[in-house]
Design a protein around this motif. Structure first.
Motif, short mmCIF file in Angstrom:
data_model
loop_
_atom_site.label_atom_id
_atom_site.label_comp_id
_atom_site.label_asym_id
_atom_site.label_seq_id
_atom_site.Cartn_x
_atom_site.Cartn_y
_atom_site.Cartn_z
N HIS A 1 9.17 5.77 -13.67
CA HIS A 1 9.44 5.15 -12.37
C HIS A 1 8.18 4.54 -11.76
CE1 HIS A 1 13.29 7.75 -11.78
NE2 HIS A 1 13.58 6.56 -12.29
N LYS A 2 7.05 5.15 -12.04
CA LYS A 2 5.80 4.60 -11.54
C LYS A 2 5.54 3.23 -12.13
CE LYS A 2 0.79 5.41 -11.54
NZ LYS A 2 -0.29 6.34 -11.93
N ARG A 3 5.72 3.11 -13.44
CA ARG A 3 5.51 1.81 -14.09
C ARG A 3 6.50 0.78 -13.55
NH1 ARG A 3 4.88 5.04 -18.78
NH2 ARG A 3 7.06 4.57 -19.36
N SER A 4 7.74 1.21 -13.34
CA SER A 4 8.75 0.28 -12.81
C SER A 4 8.36 -0.20 -11.42
CB SER A 4 10.12 0.97 -12.75
OG SER A 4 10.57 1.32 -14.04
N ALA A 5 7.87 0.71 -10.59
CA ALA A 5 7.49 0.35 -9.22
C ALA A 5 6.31 -0.61 -9.21
CB ALA A 5 7.16 1.61 -8.42
N LYS B 1 12.89 -3.74 -0.10
CA LYS B 1 13.88 -3.15 -1.01
C LYS B 1 13.21 -2.17 -1.97
CE LYS B 1 16.94 -7.20 -1.02
NZ LYS B 1 17.57 -8.24 -1.88
N LEU B 2 12.05 -2.58 -2.48
CA LEU B 2 11.34 -1.71 -3.42
C LEU B 2 10.87 -0.44 -2.73
CD1 LEU B 2 10.08 -1.18 -6.17
CD2 LEU B 2 8.12 -2.59 -5.49
N ASN B 3 10.45 -0.55 -1.49
CA ASN B 3 10.04 0.63 -0.74
C ASN B 3 11.20 1.61 -0.59
OD1 ASN B 3 8.12 2.12 0.97
ND2 ASN B 3 9.49 1.54 2.65
N ASP B 4 12.39 1.06 -0.32
CA ASP B 4 13.57 1.91 -0.20
C ASP B 4 13.90 2.55 -1.54
OD1 ASP B 4 15.55 2.92 1.58
OD2 ASP B 4 17.03 1.63 0.61
N TRP B 5 13.71 1.80 -2.61
CA TRP B 5 13.96 2.35 -3.96
C TRP B 5 13.01 3.51 -4.25
CZ3 TRP B 5 10.99 2.72 -8.42
CH2 TRP B 5 11.69 3.03 -9.61
N THR B 6 11.74 3.35 -3.92
CA THR B 6 10.79 4.45 -4.16
C THR B 6 11.14 5.66 -3.30
OG1 THR B 6 9.25 3.51 -2.54
CG2 THR B 6 8.90 2.92 -4.83
N ASN B 7 11.60 5.42 -2.08
CA ASN B 7 12.03 6.54 -1.24
C ASN B 7 13.18 7.30 -1.89
OD1 ASN B 7 10.14 6.02 0.77
ND2 ASN B 7 11.55 4.72 1.94
N ALA B 8 14.13 6.54 -2.46
CA ALA B 8 15.27 7.17 -3.13
C ALA B 8 14.82 7.99 -4.34
CB ALA B 8 16.28 6.10 -3.56
N VAL C 1 0.84 -1.20 0.00
CA VAL C 1 0.00 0.00 0.00
C VAL C 1 0.87 1.25 0.00
CG1 VAL C 1 -1.62 1.35 1.37
CG2 VAL C 1 -1.98 -1.11 1.09
N ALA C 2 1.92 1.25 0.84
CA ALA C 2 2.80 2.42 0.92
C ALA C 2 3.52 2.67 -0.40
CB ALA C 2 3.82 2.21 2.05
N ILE C 3 3.97 1.60 -1.04
CA ILE C 3 4.70 1.75 -2.32
C ILE C 3 3.77 2.29 -3.39
CG2 ILE C 3 5.89 0.49 -4.15
CD1 ILE C 3 6.81 -1.47 -1.91
N ARG C 4 2.53 1.78 -3.43
CA ARG C 4 1.58 2.28 -4.45
C ARG C 4 1.29 3.76 -4.24
NH1 ARG C 4 -0.55 -1.60 -7.63
NH2 ARG C 4 -0.37 -3.78 -6.92
N GLU C 5 1.16 4.18 -2.99
CA GLU C 5 0.90 5.59 -2.72
C GLU C 5 2.08 6.46 -3.16
OE1 GLU C 5 0.07 5.78 1.43
OE2 GLU C 5 -2.00 5.06 1.23
N LYS C 6 3.28 5.99 -2.89
CA LYS C 6 4.46 6.75 -3.29
C LYS C 6 4.65 6.75 -4.80
CE LYS C 6 6.76 5.57 1.04
NZ LYS C 6 7.79 4.71 1.69
N ALA C 7 4.29 5.64 -5.44
CA ALA C 7 4.45 5.54 -6.89
C ALA C 7 3.65 6.60 -7.63
CB ALA C 7 4.04 4.14 -7.37
N GLU C 8 2.53 7.01 -7.04
CA GLU C 8 1.70 8.04 -7.67
C GLU C 8 2.42 9.38 -7.75
OE1 GLU C 8 -1.12 7.59 -9.19
OE2 GLU C 8 -1.06 5.45 -8.69
N GLN C 9 3.46 9.55 -6.92
CA GLN C 9 4.19 10.81 -6.92
C GLN C 9 5.43 10.76 -7.81
OE1 GLN C 9 4.78 12.27 -2.79
NE2 GLN C 9 3.53 10.52 -2.15
#
Length: 325
Positions: free
Chosen positions: A292-296, A312-319, A279-287
């Motif tokens: 990068h959104k498609r990759s996430a 790991k993916l969550n950390d990648w989206t944070n970066a 859920v957190a990754i999907r919310e961040k992907a919108e930004q």
């Protein structure tokens, strides 16, 4: 008739007589047994590549105070001791925290490889040696182990008396490893003398290796292999051929480089909840940008609910979010 005692000789002792001392009751009884797990302050060694964020990890621990001469904390709003100029000053700082009243809850030593030359200078002056090699082959490093043991014992006393976490930070270097089972290879190691490194790793409950997440990619046309970084900063908790690591909390093999993620995993004895991570990754992907959104989103599907991969993916989206800020 009993013969008289010789002049000045003490009277013979009799069992249970007035001169026998009662034995102290032993603490080792069945009534004194304690069951269950115990919560105790942590003993953590974190080492890794330059600039990965080791000091930031320590700064986010509860109420930290830093001891060291590293310049890597200049940008951090943390409390520091004056930079020690001798090994005795290192021990003095630990003693002050142990005997005086304060509100600090974590001691961060930044870094061990900075402190080691101070220790060597201390024993060389004490033993009237020119340098650590003057003792003879390997003998100086063996002599240094006794001082390392004094230091680690002082840290344990601090943990017991003040309930403080201990975080020992260190750099790493790449060293050849003599493999008794096959070909030799290079690996990351704690940037200390090998004898001291072994002692410190044995003392710690958690030995964490910090590095950027990378993977190898082969060019289909040129066949050349190159390393690609995802931008994620991770800590690795389990030993591999490439580095030393260990943990006593059934931790995932890797997780984001953060005190919060580390302690949360310790408490849960498993990675963060996969559904919450997704859920957190999907919310961040919108930004993120569309690419990068498609990759996430594609990576979420590939993770298949694996909490470690999602972490790991969550950390990648944070970066990626940090880059866009």
């Amino acid at each position: 008739m009993m013969s008289p005692q010789r002049n000045g000789s003490p009277p013979p002792r009799t069992p249970g007589g007035p001169q026998s001392k009662p034995l102290s009751p032993s603490r080792m009884t069945l009534d004194a047994l304690v069951r269950g797990k115990r919560t105790a302050p942590l003993r953590v060694v974190l080492y890794g590549v330059e600039g990965i964020g080791k000091s930031t990890f320590g700064a986010n621990a509860p109420a930290p105070v830093f001891l060291g001469a590293e310049d890597g904390t200049d940008h951090l709003d943390v409390t520091r001791f004056p930079s020690p100029e001798s090994w005795q000053e290192v021990l003095d700082a630990v003693r002050v925290l142990t005997v005086e009243q304060h509100e600090y809850r974590t001691l961060v030593v930044d870094t061990l490889d900075w402190a080691e030359p101070l220790l060597w200078a201390h024993i060389c002056k004490r033993d009237q040696q020119d340098n650590i090699e003057s003792y003879g082959y390997g003998k100086g490093y063996s002599a240094a182990l006794d001082e390392w043991r004094v230091f680690l014992a002082a840290l344990d006393k601090l943990r017991r008396q003040k309930g403080m976490h201990i975080i020992l930070l260190a750099h790493c270097w790449i060293k050849p490893f003599k493999n008794p089972e096959g070909d030799d290879f290079d690996r990351y190691e704690l940037k200390l003398n090998a004898k001291a490194s072994g002692l410190v790793k044995e003392w710690a409950e958690h030995v964490l290796f910090a590095n950027h997440e990378t993977y190898a990619s082969k060019d289909a046309r040129t066949k050349r292999v190159r390393g690609i970084s995802t931008g994620a900063r991770l800590i690795y908790t389990t030993r591999t051929a490439a580095y030393d690591a260990k943990n006593r909390g059934d931790l995932p093999e890797s997780m984001p480089l953060s005190w919060a993620d580390f302690t949360a995993a310790l408490e849960a004895h498993q990675p963060a909840d996969p559904q919450a991570l997704e859920v957190a990754i999907r919310e961040k992907a919108e930004q993120l940008s569309e690419t990068h959104k498609r990759s996430a989103l594609a990576a979420i599907e590939r993770a298949g609910g694996d909490a470690v991969k999602l972490a790991k993916l969550n950390d990648w989206t944070n970066a990626r979010l940090g880059e866009a800020a």
